[in-house]
Write a protein that holds these residues in place. Structure first.
Motif, short mmCIF file in Angstrom:
data_model
loop_
_atom_site.label_atom_id
_atom_site.label_comp_id
_atom_site.label_asym_id
_atom_site.label_seq_id
_atom_site.Cartn_x
_atom_site.Cartn_y
_atom_site.Cartn_z
N LEU A 205 64.66 57.09 55.57
CA LEU A 205 63.99 58.14 55.44
C LEU A 205 63.18 58.65 57.04
O LEU A 205 63.08 58.23 57.96
CB LEU A 205 62.26 57.20 54.86
N PHE B 185 56.83 60.11 48.89
CA PHE B 185 58.40 59.96 49.36
C PHE B 185 59.08 60.99 48.77
O PHE B 185 60.50 60.91 48.44
CB PHE B 185 58.80 58.20 48.89
N ARG C 41 57.17 61.31 55.75
CA ARG C 41 56.78 60.59 55.57
C ARG C 41 56.57 59.05 56.36
O ARG C 41 56.16 59.26 56.88
CB ARG C 41 58.51 59.74 54.76
#
Length: 521
Positions: A27, A441, A447
């Motif tokens: 991420l 997300f 994030r």
């Protein structure tokens, strides 16, 4: 001719520890786009061989020479790493307009045997960050910049063979003030790795690898070539050769620090918060998941600044929360105070942390009923904040989540209507209400992976009716309730990476982040 670069990373905070559960997806924090030359057709991925210096180890062999049959490296040992670097730089740009590279990926493959001795028993993952040195060259001039805060999700170390880490993060803009093609070259690479055990970082076992390109031929380290014509045709002068290796900016060539990153308090105030985590707002596990018991941990004492905006829906007006331009409050944190995992069924893992944040008064100006200017100060009373992050399901359908929930009440005072003070009394307030913020997300911007790395959290709150408003026998409760109370009031907060006082000391002193959207005031 000037080339201006904005150094990646924040002042005095070059590295970010990421704590992520094993099997979580990568991420990345994205880069908010704006005017300029945008990365719309990425440059080719480059593969570069690096030599990484292994730090001294307490159990190193006495000879100080590498031993291929011994997994314990010694001081002076180097490991050959294969590093793939990908950028999304445009192939052409305009003088005076910022070049926005977008996200950068740094995929590093290292021999696992050379690192095994650094991992405590029970290690089931690695997390960390990377910073990549970049040299910019235009004609005979060069300048150095750093692409830092490139973060990696947890990676399961194999028992043998190769350890692979994928680092991703935003790169700073580059502005070229005159025509002339520019080239970007990779230089030094720094990796900081933190062993994980059941998703909890072993910060005392964190170690760093400093890497340099194995080959000195600059052609082997070129990341990108960008054409910068003068607007009348392809008159840009190609760069002649490669960087001169001095690393020193030439006259007329500057690299300036990134705007954000002002430091606040020197360190975290003790003690870390105590209490029970509020798990009522968590997403449900997948059907069939059997959760194991809550696993308590001592937690990691830490602190961080979180700043943001709150919108009063009825007034269509926003106010700054924890203003970074003034003296923002510091959130005290007990990170990773408990974890929970599945025992059978679909994948589930979660880490819970607890925070305390005393907010300073916020100031607001809006047009009451659309035409009357009203200014007021708002005081907040926050209860402990539960911050939970985790992953539900497995890739490619994994569903990461980040939830921060707490109870809050607010008090309005120092009210002026069209410049005239309005006495609302000392206790014009709402009852307590719940605020729940969640990570987004679906976006690549900010994030929120975990409490250590920070990021953006947003949500809406229902502001209850006011009570206690008025003085001298005048009851103003209904006035404030009509003008402010109701559902759908938005909140968005930007939390900086946490400072861990240590040992080891990491990300300290804490950094004051910019307001969401890049605003600072």
């Amino acid at each position: 001719m000037r080339v201006q670069g904005r150094q990646g990373g924040r002042s005095r905070v070059a590295r970010t520890l990421r704590m992520a559960p094993v099997a979580a997806v990568v991420l990345a924090a994205g880069l908010l786009s704006g005017p300029g030359s945008q990365a719309d057709e990425g440059q080719p991925t480059v593969e570069i061989a690096y030599d990484c210096a292994v730090p001294g180890h307490p159990s190193s062999n006495a000879s100080g020479t590498p031993d291929s049959t011994d997994a314990t490296p010694s001081a002076g040992t180097t490991l050959r790493a294969s590093v793939r670097i990908g950028t999304q730089l445009p192939s052409s740009a305009e003088p005076g307009r910022p070049i926005r590279p977008g996200d950068v990926t740094v995929e590093t493959a290292l021999p696992f045997a050379g690192l095994a001795s650094f991992l405590p028993q029970g290690t089931d993952g690695l997390a960390g960050d990377a910073s990549l040195g970049v040299r910019l060259r235009q004609g005979a001039e060069s300048a150095d910049a750093t692409w830092s805060a490139l973060t990696a999700s947890a990676s399961t170390p194999p028992p043998t063979d190769t350890l692979r880490l994928g680092h991703t993060g935003p790169a700073p803009t580059v502005t070229v003030s005159e025509p002339g093609d520019i080239d970007l070259y990779a230089t030094e690479l720094s990796l900081r790795l933190t062993p994980l055990t059941k998703g909890v970082p072993s910060t005392e076992a964190a170690f760093a690898l400093d890497c340099a390109p194995a080959e000195k031929d600059p052609a082997r380290t070129r990341l990108a070539h960008i054409s910068v014509p003068d607007g009348t045709g392809p008159t840009g002068t190609p760069s002649a050769g490669a960087p001169d290796g001095t690393g020193a900016p030439r006259e007329g060539l500057t690299v300036t620090p990134q705007d954000s990153g002002t430091t606040g308090a020197d360190t975290c105030p003790p003690p870390p918060p105590t209490g029970v985590a509020d798990l009522s707002q968590l997403p449900e596990p997948l059907p069939g998941t059997v959760l194991g018991p809550l696993l308590p941990h001592p937690g990691v004492p830490a602190c961080a600044y979180a700043v943001g905006l709150s919108t009063v829906r009825k007034q269509n007006s926003s106010m700054i929360i924890n203003d970074p331009a003034k003296e923002p409050g510091l959130m005290n944190i007990r990170a990773a105070m408990q974890t929970q995992f599945r025992t059978s069924g679909p994948f589930y893992t979660r880490i819970d942390s607890l925070g305390e944040l005393d907010l300073p008064d916020a100031e607001s100006t809006f047009l009451s009923f659309g035409f009357t200017p009203v200014t007021a100060k708002v005081s907040f009373k926050n209860e402990p904040i539960t911050i939970s992050t985790g992953t539900i399901g497995t890739s490619p359908n994994a569903m990461p989540f980040a939830v921060a929930t707490f109870f809050q009440s607010l008090r309005v005072h120092d009210v002026k209507i069209n410049g005239t003070p309005l006495d609302v009394g000392p206790n014009c307030h709402t009852e307590r209400y719940r605020a729940t913020l969640r990570g987004d997300f679906t976006s690549t911007t900010g994030r929120y992976i975990n409490v250590l790395s920070g990021g953006m959290l947003k949500g809406t709150v229902d502001i209850p009716a006011f009570t206690g408003c008025g003085a001298n026998g005048e009851n103003l409760d209904r006035l404030f309730t009509a003008g402010i109370s109701g559902p759908g009031n938005g909140i968005i907060m930007n939390q900086a990476p946490t400072c861990i006082p240590g040992p080891p000391r990491a990300q300290c002193p804490p950094v004051i982040p910019p307001l969401p959207g890049g605003k600072t005031s």
